[in-house]
Motif scaffolding. Structure first.
Motif, PDB file in Angstrom:
ATOM      1  N   ASP A 221       0.628  -5.344  -6.148  1.00 27.58           N
ATOM      2  CA  ASP A 221       0.255  -6.682  -5.696  1.00 27.58           C
ATOM      3  C   ASP A 221      -0.255  -7.601  -6.802  1.00 27.58           C
ATOM      4  O   ASP A 221      -0.563  -8.758  -6.535  1.00 27.58           O
ATOM      5  CB  ASP A 221      -0.848  -6.583  -4.632  1.00 27.58           C
ATOM      6  CG  ASP A 221      -0.383  -5.822  -3.404  1.00 27.58           C
ATOM      7  OD1 ASP A 221       0.742  -6.071  -2.952  1.00 27.58           O
ATOM      8  OD2 ASP A 221      -1.147  -4.979  -2.915  1.00 27.58           O
ATOM      9  N   LEU A 222      -0.392  -7.090  -8.013  1.00 29.70           N
ATOM     10  CA  LEU A 222      -1.020  -7.884  -9.070  1.00 29.70           C
ATOM     11  C   LEU A 222      -0.096  -8.017 -10.282  1.00 29.70           C
ATOM     12  O   LEU A 222       0.413  -7.015 -10.798  1.00 29.70           O
ATOM     13  CB  LEU A 222      -2.339  -7.236  -9.511  1.00 29.70           C
ATOM     14  CG  LEU A 222      -3.376  -7.075  -8.405  1.00 29.70           C
ATOM     15  CD1 LEU A 222      -4.545  -6.233  -8.892  1.00 29.70           C
ATOM     16  CD2 LEU A 222      -3.857  -8.442  -7.932  1.00 29.70           C
ATOM     17  N   ASP A 223       0.103  -9.260 -10.725  1.00 27.25           N
ATOM     18  CA  ASP A 223       0.881  -9.491 -11.930  1.00 27.25           C
ATOM     19  C   ASP A 223       0.129  -8.897 -13.125  1.00 27.25           C
ATOM     20  O   ASP A 223      -1.095  -8.899 -13.165  1.00 27.25           O
ATOM     21  CB  ASP A 223       1.092 -10.992 -12.158  1.00 27.25           C
ATOM     22  CG  ASP A 223       1.891 -11.631 -11.043  1.00 27.25           C
ATOM     23  OD1 ASP A 223       2.690 -10.918 -10.403  1.00 27.25           O
ATOM     24  OD2 ASP A 223       1.717 -12.839 -10.809  1.00 27.25           O
ATOM     25  N   ASN A 224       0.837  -8.411 -14.078  1.00 29.62           N
ATOM     26  CA  ASN A 224       0.264  -7.840 -15.303  1.00 29.62           C
ATOM     27  C   ASN A 224      -0.582  -6.605 -15.027  1.00 29.62           C
ATOM     28  O   ASN A 224      -1.440  -6.267 -15.832  1.00 29.62           O
ATOM     29  CB  ASN A 224      -0.551  -8.878 -16.072  1.00 29.62           C
ATOM     30  CG  ASN A 224       0.277 -10.073 -16.457  1.00 29.62           C
ATOM     31  OD1 ASN A 224       1.404  -9.916 -16.910  1.00 29.62           O
ATOM     32  ND2 ASN A 224      -0.257 -11.260 -16.263  1.00 29.62           N
ATOM     33  N   GLY A 225      -0.385  -5.950 -13.922  1.00 30.29           N
ATOM     34  CA  GLY A 225      -1.153  -4.761 -13.577  1.00 30.29           C
ATOM     35  C   GLY A 225      -0.441  -3.490 -13.998  1.00 30.29           C
ATOM     36  O   GLY A 225       0.088  -2.768 -13.161  1.00 30.29           O
ATOM     37  N   PHE A 226      -0.399  -3.254 -15.298  1.00 29.48           N
ATOM     38  CA  PHE A 226       0.272  -2.082 -15.851  1.00 29.48           C
ATOM     39  C   PHE A 226      -0.676  -1.326 -16.767  1.00 29.48           C
ATOM     40  O   PHE A 226      -1.472  -1.933 -17.478  1.00 29.48           O
ATOM     41  CB  PHE A 226       1.500  -2.488 -16.675  1.00 29.48           C
ATOM     42  CG  PHE A 226       2.538  -3.224 -15.902  1.00 29.48           C
ATOM     43  CD1 PHE A 226       3.484  -2.540 -15.150  1.00 29.48           C
ATOM     44  CD2 PHE A 226       2.584  -4.604 -15.916  1.00 29.48           C
ATOM     45  CE1 PHE A 226       4.444  -3.229 -14.439  1.00 29.48           C
ATOM     46  CE2 PHE A 226       3.535  -5.295 -15.206  1.00 29.48           C
ATOM     47  CZ  PHE A 226       4.473  -4.608 -14.462  1.00 29.48           C
ATOM     48  N   THR A 227      -0.552  -0.012 -16.784  1.00 31.07           N
ATOM     49  CA  THR A 227      -1.287   0.820 -17.729  1.00 31.07           C
ATOM     50  C   THR A 227      -0.638   2.194 -17.740  1.00 31.07           C
ATOM     51  O   THR A 227       0.405   2.407 -17.112  1.00 31.07           O
ATOM     52  CB  THR A 227      -2.796   0.894 -17.398  1.00 31.07           C
ATOM     53  OG1 THR A 227      -3.492   1.517 -18.478  1.00 31.07           O
ATOM     54  CG2 THR A 227      -3.063   1.631 -16.107  1.00 31.07           C
ATOM     55  N   PHE A 228      -1.256   3.124 -18.436  1.00 31.35           N
ATOM     56  CA  PHE A 228      -0.727   4.487 -18.492  1.00 31.35           C
ATOM     57  C   PHE A 228      -1.851   5.448 -18.829  1.00 31.35           C
ATOM     58  O   PHE A 228      -2.947   5.040 -19.213  1.00 31.35           O
ATOM     59  CB  PHE A 228       0.405   4.599 -19.519  1.00 31.35           C
ATOM     60  CG  PHE A 228      -0.034   4.334 -20.930  1.00 31.35           C
ATOM     61  CD1 PHE A 228      -0.434   5.385 -21.753  1.00 31.35           C
ATOM     62  CD2 PHE A 228      -0.056   3.048 -21.434  1.00 31.35           C
ATOM     63  CE1 PHE A 228      -0.847   5.149 -23.047  1.00 31.35           C
ATOM     64  CE2 PHE A 228      -0.468   2.803 -22.723  1.00 31.35           C
ATOM     65  CZ  PHE A 228      -0.864   3.857 -23.540  1.00 31.35           C
ATOM     66  N   GLY A 229      -1.578   6.738 -18.686  1.00 33.20           N
ATOM     67  CA  GLY A 229      -2.551   7.760 -19.021  1.00 33.20           C
ATOM     68  C   GLY A 229      -1.871   9.039 -19.456  1.00 33.20           C
ATOM     69  O   GLY A 229      -0.667   9.210 -19.280  1.00 33.20           O
ATOM     70  N   GLU A 230      -2.667   9.942 -20.002  1.00 30.77           N
ATOM     71  CA  GLU A 230      -2.158  11.222 -20.509  1.00 30.77           C
ATOM     72  C   GLU A 230      -1.895  12.220 -19.387  1.00 30.77           C
ATOM     73  O   GLU A 230      -1.109  13.151 -19.555  1.00 30.77           O
ATOM     74  CB  GLU A 230      -3.145  11.815 -21.499  1.00 30.77           C
ATOM     75  CG  GLU A 230      -3.363  10.954 -22.717  1.00 30.77           C
ATOM     76  CD  GLU A 230      -4.496  11.459 -23.590  1.00 30.77           C
ATOM     77  OE1 GLU A 230      -5.158  12.453 -23.220  1.00 30.77           O
ATOM     78  OE2 GLU A 230      -4.714  10.849 -24.649  1.00 30.77           O
ATOM     79  N   ASN A 231      -2.577  12.042 -18.260  1.00 38.56           N
ATOM     80  CA  ASN A 231      -2.376  12.877 -17.079  1.00 38.56           C
ATOM     81  C   ASN A 231      -2.701  12.018 -15.863  1.00 38.56           C
ATOM     82  O   ASN A 231      -3.077  10.844 -16.007  1.00 38.56           O
ATOM     83  CB  ASN A 231      -3.228  14.149 -17.133  1.00 38.56           C
ATOM     84  CG  ASN A 231      -4.701  13.861 -17.327  1.00 38.56           C
ATOM     85  OD1 ASN A 231      -5.287  13.051 -16.610  1.00 38.56           O
ATOM     86  ND2 ASN A 231      -5.326  14.520 -18.305  1.00 38.56           N
ATOM     87  N   LEU A 232      -2.561  12.574 -14.670  1.00 34.47           N
ATOM     88  CA  LEU A 232      -2.753  11.787 -13.456  1.00 34.47           C
ATOM     89  C   LEU A 232      -4.176  11.240 -13.351  1.00 34.47           C
ATOM     90  O   LEU A 232      -4.371  10.059 -13.053  1.00 34.47           O
ATOM     91  CB  LEU A 232      -2.400  12.608 -12.218  1.00 34.47           C
ATOM     92  CG  LEU A 232      -2.532  11.896 -10.876  1.00 34.47           C
ATOM     93  CD1 LEU A 232      -1.656  10.645 -10.822  1.00 34.47           C
ATOM     94  CD2 LEU A 232      -2.178  12.842  -9.738  1.00 34.47           C
TER      95      LEU A 232
END
Length: 77
Positions: A26-37
């Motif tokens: 629902d949010l623009d620019n709402g991206f990220t990542f991680g090494e595990n869940l």
């Protein structure tokens, strides 16, 4: 804070190789990542907090309902 309820925003989290990617639905620019869940969920909460804080006087989209095995509900820190 009594009477206030924290909003939970749906985010799609998927794994590609050794990286867990996060995209808020629902949010623009709402991206990220991680090494595990778990790390991806922690990073998602940080990103959500930053996005909501940076909205200032702009309207914030309310979270929509979403379902799926790759959908997680994330609360801001």
């Amino acid at each position: 804070m009594s009477g206030l309820q924290r909003a939970l925003y749906p985010a799609r989290i998927w794994q590609d190789d050794d990286v867990y990617y996060v995209q808020f639905l629902d949010l623009d620019n709402g991206f990220t990542f991680g090494e595990n869940l778990n790390h991806a969920k922690e990073m998602a909460a940080d990103v959500l907090s930053a996005l909501l804080a940076s909205a200032h006087n702009e309207p914030i989209k309310l979270p929509q309902k979403a379902q799926g095995s790759d959908i997680y509900l994330i609360a801001a820190n």
